[in-house]
Design an enzyme around this catalytic site. Structure first.
Site, PDB file in Angstrom:
ATOM      1  N   LYS A  81       0.849  -1.189   0.000  1.00  0.00           N
ATOM      2  CA  LYS A  81       0.000   0.000   0.000  1.00  0.00           C
ATOM      3  C   LYS A  81       0.886   1.242   0.000  1.00  0.00           C
ATOM      4  CE  LYS A  81      -4.065   1.840   2.508  1.00  0.00           C
ATOM      5  NZ  LYS A  81      -4.966   1.614   3.656  1.00  0.00           N
ATOM      6  N   SER A 156      -9.871   1.402   2.497  1.00  0.00           N
ATOM      7  CA  SER A 156      -9.046   2.256   1.693  1.00  0.00           C
ATOM      8  C   SER A 156      -7.911   1.519   0.994  1.00  0.00           C
ATOM      9  CB  SER A 156      -8.429   3.346   2.569  1.00  0.00           C
ATOM     10  OG  SER A 156      -7.536   2.784   3.513  1.00  0.00           O
ATOM     11  N   SER A 180     -10.048  -0.974   6.773  1.00  0.00           N
ATOM     12  CA  SER A 180      -9.472  -0.726   5.446  1.00  0.00           C
ATOM     13  C   SER A 180      -8.709  -1.888   4.836  1.00  0.00           C
ATOM     14  CB  SER A 180      -8.560   0.500   5.479  1.00  0.00           C
ATOM     15  OG  SER A 180      -9.322   1.670   5.400  1.00  0.00           O
TER      16      SER A 180
END
Lengths: 496, 100
Positions: A81, A156, A180
């Site tokens: 990420k 997310s 997330s």
């Protein structure tokens, strides 16, 4: 070794690379070919690390040739990420305010993965500063769900979830502040884990809400997720909130079964308003499967869990407003100067207004308001007390149960744009995942069937603090009982 | 019951957070923040008398180490990331007083 190269499990890849049956370079090239075929439709990555990854893979192969063991994740491509710091490699948080920034250090998890032999294949797209539930709040455009490119991957960590679902990498890392990792895992049909708070070092994870953030793995199998978690967990002196005790082993009891375990189905989560009937049905079927496998399954009430959402959307923005004060155009990232004679305040205003997207501004203001004089007690103080009530309710439930079970997300993946104009509707996607973040407990999402629309549904396994070993034990049993999930259509096309 | 958030509140909070908003943004954020704060009211009904607040899931302690020199980040590497640098320092616009 059978099947397409990009669909082999991480554990399988590492075993083959360590034995010299396949080279890390070949494994990487197969995955880069997958990225080349499918990335333009999915947009999982902010940056593909082709050259760096080839260097890492070559180093792994050299180690194997020299008779050295490159580690338990030897040659396994992993997507990171883009809020995890990578030395000398741009790290953006999908925000204009950090575009072009190259951190001068690696996150602890990045170091540990390299030490375990994993090969970082790219930095994945996210909702700006990890704020969102659909990966539509990225300054670089949305990621799409590999199962249906007109739908969101969740958020997310949507880029990481989509990368794994699309076969770009067998495993990925995300960060989970209110769900997330788990929520996009559910929407993309992969496994996603939020560990116990403090189990994985947050050093080098760009902070959103420090008392809630935790890094966790995505994988296509429970075993792969356990292998990655075991590689990254453990004490780190550079993170003052890192747990000092030796971490529980996630991969210890994957084949033990669930005979005799006490499992509670959280009635508030399984029956809450706004949770789709398909999701409730799959959760019930998962509970029945565990019961059939020998677990003692009963319904349990965790009343305060329903207040988690309200508490979270006061606490997380409050912490975010403080953490994001550092983006002022002085030390790194974007700077927008004022006109001639403008002072430093003018520069701050211009820089932050141009650099942050709408969702980040919304949360900074929400947090600033909740912390401001006259409102602190009514909002922030009250939310902190609710947090205590949630922890107490969980403690009561864990007196009678080893593991709790509930849905991960209220529904399947929704169309792009469906909720972008209504922040509250978007926030409600995290209603089932938030309580574990507030309590600091581990939880994970395991794919379990599909909705009437054919899209993946995830079931959530929740455990008390440091209950990872049992949590993975139950997840493995669920995985074994789950109906098989079809490969994303994009995969079939791209393989040809 | 707390009063609903006003446009003046949002403008004030934005200024505190060093964000400048257009009139359109101000209207939009006032409505959206109002909706979220309104939803948060469901906790007002909860009896939290005598309940201690939880700020953090772990008992946080100070972390100490021996007072020994350790490698730090390289100064030039750090400054290379800054938008404006002068004489090995971060350069910022005037903070106090009149320009010379």
């Amino acid at each position: 070794m059978t099947g397409p190269g990009h669909l082999r499990s991480a554990v399988d890849i590492a075993a083959a690379v360590r034995k010299g049956e396949i080279s890390a370079a070949e494994v990487l090239e197969r995955h880069l070919a997958r990225v080349g075929a499918g990335e333009s439709g999915v947009h999982a990555f902010n940056l593909v690390l082709t050259d760096e990854a080839r260097r890492q893979a070559a180093a792994i192969d050299a180690a194997v040739a020299a008779g050295k063991d490159p580690g338990p994740l030897a040659g396994v491509p992993i997507a990171l990420k883009d809020n995890l710091c990578t030395r000398g490699i741009p790290t953006t948080c999908s925000s204009r305010i950090l575009e072009g920034w190259k951190p001068p250090y690696d996150a602890t998890v990045v170091e540990r993965l390299a030490a375990a032999g994993a090969v970082a294949i790219g930095k994945t797209n996210l909702d700006e500063f990890a704020m969102g539930s659909s990966t539509e709040n990225s300054a670089f455009g949305p990621t799409r769900n590999p199962h249906d490119l007109e739908r969101v991957p969740g958020g997310s960590s949507g880029g990481s979830a989509a990368a794994v679902a699309a076969g770009f990498a067998p495993v990925a890392l995300g960060s989970d502040t209110g769900g997330s990792v788990r929520q996009p895992a559910a929407l993309c049909g992969v496994v996603g884990v939020k560990p116990t708070y403090g189990l994985v070092s947050r050093y080098g994870l760009i902070a959103f809400a420090s008392s809630l953030d935790q890094i966790g793995p995505f994988a296509r199998t429970v075993e792969d997720a356990a292998a990655v978690l075991d590689a990254i967990s453990g004490p780190d002196r550079r993170d003052s909130t890192s747990l000092r005790e030796p971490p529980p082993l996630a991969s210890e009891r994957l084949k033990t079964g669930v005979d005799g375990l006490r499992i509670g189905v959280v009635s508030e989560l399984a029956g809450a308003e706004g949770i789709s009937p398909d999701v409730v049905a799959r959760t019930r079927e998962a509970a029945e499967a565990l019961s059939a496998a020998g677990a003692k399954v009963e319904e349990v009430s965790v009343p305060a869990a329903m207040y988690g959402l309200s508490a979270y959307y006061l606490i997380a923005p409050a912490e975010a407003s403080s953490n994001l004060a550092r983006y002022d155009g002085v030390r790194y990232g974007l700077r927008v100067e004022g006109g001639p004679g403008a002072d430093v305040t003018e520069m701050y205003l211009r820089t932050r207004s141009a650099g942050f997207g709408a969702e980040v501004k919304r949360r900074i203001m929400l947090g600033t308001y909740a912390l401001s004089a006259g409102y602190y007690d009514a909002y922030y103080g009250k939310a902190q007390q609710v947090r205590t009530l949630i922890i107490r309710d969980f403690e009561t439930a864990y007196r009678d149960f080893d593991i709790l079970l509930g849905p991960t997300a209220p529904g399947t993946a929704f169309p792009l744009g469906a909720k972008t104009s209504d922040p509250l509707a978007m926030y409600l996607n995290d209603v089932c995942t938030i309580p574990s973040n507030l309590a600091g407990h581990p939880a994970m999402s395991v794919p379990f069937g599909t909705g009437d629309d054919g899209l993946p549904i995830g079931v959530q396994v929740l455990a008390p603090a440091l209950g990872e070993t049992t949590m993975f034990q139950v997840a493995a049993a669920l995985e074994g009982a789950a109906p098989p999930l079809a490969e994303p259509g994009i995969t079939e096309e791209a393989v040809r | 019951m707390t009063a609903p958030i006003s446009k003046q509140d949002v403008a004030h909070v934005a200024r505190l957070a060093r964000l400048s908003l257009t009139d359109e943004e101000l209207d939009q954020f006032t409505g959206q923040l109002g909706a979220v704060l309104d939803h948060a009211r469901d906790v007002e009904a909860l009896d939290t008398a005598g309940v201690p607040p939880t700020a953090h899931p772990l008992p946080i302690r100070n972390v100490y180490r021996e007072d020994e020199l350790e490698p730090a980040l390289d100064r030039d590497e750090v400054l290379a990331q800054a938008p404006s640098v002068e004489d090995h320092k971060f350069r910022v616009p005037r903070i106090l007083g009149e320009a010379p």
